[in-house]
Design a protein around this motif. Structure first.
Motif, short mmCIF file in Angstrom:
data_model
loop_
_atom_site.label_atom_id
_atom_site.label_comp_id
_atom_site.label_asym_id
_atom_site.label_seq_id
_atom_site.Cartn_x
_atom_site.Cartn_y
_atom_site.Cartn_z
N TYR A 64 0.85 -1.18 0.00
CA TYR A 64 0.00 0.00 0.00
C TYR A 64 0.89 1.23 0.00
O TYR A 64 1.83 1.31 0.80
CB TYR A 64 -0.87 0.03 1.25
N THR A 66 0.84 5.76 -0.50
CA THR A 66 -0.02 6.94 -0.44
C THR A 66 0.05 7.80 -1.69
O THR A 66 -0.68 8.77 -1.80
CB THR A 66 0.34 7.80 0.78
N ASP A 67 0.92 7.45 -2.63
CA ASP A 67 1.06 8.21 -3.89
C ASP A 67 1.52 7.24 -4.96
O ASP A 67 2.56 6.61 -4.84
CB ASP A 67 2.08 9.33 -3.70
N ASN A 94 -2.74 1.94 -4.29
CA ASN A 94 -2.62 3.33 -3.88
C ASN A 94 -3.84 3.67 -3.03
O ASN A 94 -4.98 3.47 -3.45
CB ASN A 94 -2.58 4.24 -5.12
N ILE A 95 -3.60 4.12 -1.79
CA ILE A 95 -4.69 4.48 -0.89
C ILE A 95 -4.46 5.88 -0.33
O ILE A 95 -3.38 6.45 -0.48
CB ILE A 95 -4.84 3.45 0.24
N ASN A 96 -5.46 6.42 0.32
CA ASN A 96 -5.38 7.79 0.82
C ASN A 96 -4.47 7.96 2.03
O ASN A 96 -3.81 8.97 2.17
CB ASN A 96 -6.77 8.32 1.19
N GLN A 97 -4.49 6.99 2.93
CA GLN A 97 -3.78 7.16 4.20
C GLN A 97 -3.39 5.80 4.74
O GLN A 97 -4.09 4.81 4.54
CB GLN A 97 -4.69 7.87 5.19
N LEU A 98 -2.25 5.76 5.44
CA LEU A 98 -1.80 4.53 6.09
C LEU A 98 -1.99 4.64 7.60
O LEU A 98 -2.62 5.58 8.08
CB LEU A 98 -0.34 4.25 5.72
N LEU A 104 4.56 6.30 4.31
CA LEU A 104 4.37 6.35 2.87
C LEU A 104 4.15 4.98 2.23
O LEU A 104 3.64 4.89 1.12
CB LEU A 104 5.58 7.03 2.21
#
Length: 116
Positions: A64, A66-67, A94-98, A104
């Motif tokens: 995963y 974030t960008d 790709n996800i919004n937040q970890l 990252l």
């Protein structure tokens, strides 16, 4: 990836650049994707070793980020970590937040160690 015969399964989830010697949420290599990726793989290797496994026993990974632009940096990081060993099945998301601000990359790993 195909596993034949009896094996012991190992599941590692949410491995990222969280500093295990600090307080919860302390992230190493803030803003440095390559540093976080390398550190995450070092942690994975250490955790696998504690369970009698190596990266060569990994059969499936989910990464995963974030960008999505980190994909260009992730490939070489992953290849270097596996150091010539066959790469396992892999999903890259790709996800919004970890889990923690500043993180990252986060990696889930499934390994299978043949029974002796």
């Amino acid at each position: 990836m195909t596993v034949t015969g009896p094996a012991r399964m190992i599941f590692l989830a949410g491995i990222g650049a969280e500093d295990e010697t600090g307080k919860p949420g302390d992230i190493r290599h803030l803003g440095d994707f390559a540093g976080q990726c390398k550190y995450s793989y070092e942690k994975i290797k250490t955790l696998l070793a504690k369970h009698g496994a190596t990266l060569g026993d990994v059969v499936k990974m989910v990464t995963y980020v974030t960008d999505i632009r980190f994909q260009q940096l992730y490939g070489p990081c992953r290849t270097a970590a596996f150091a010539g060993q066959p790469l396992p099945a892999h999903t890259f998301l790709n996800i919004n937040q970890l889990a923690w601000p500043g993180m990252l990359v986060e990696i889930d790993v499934t390994a299978m160690v043949p029974m002796k």
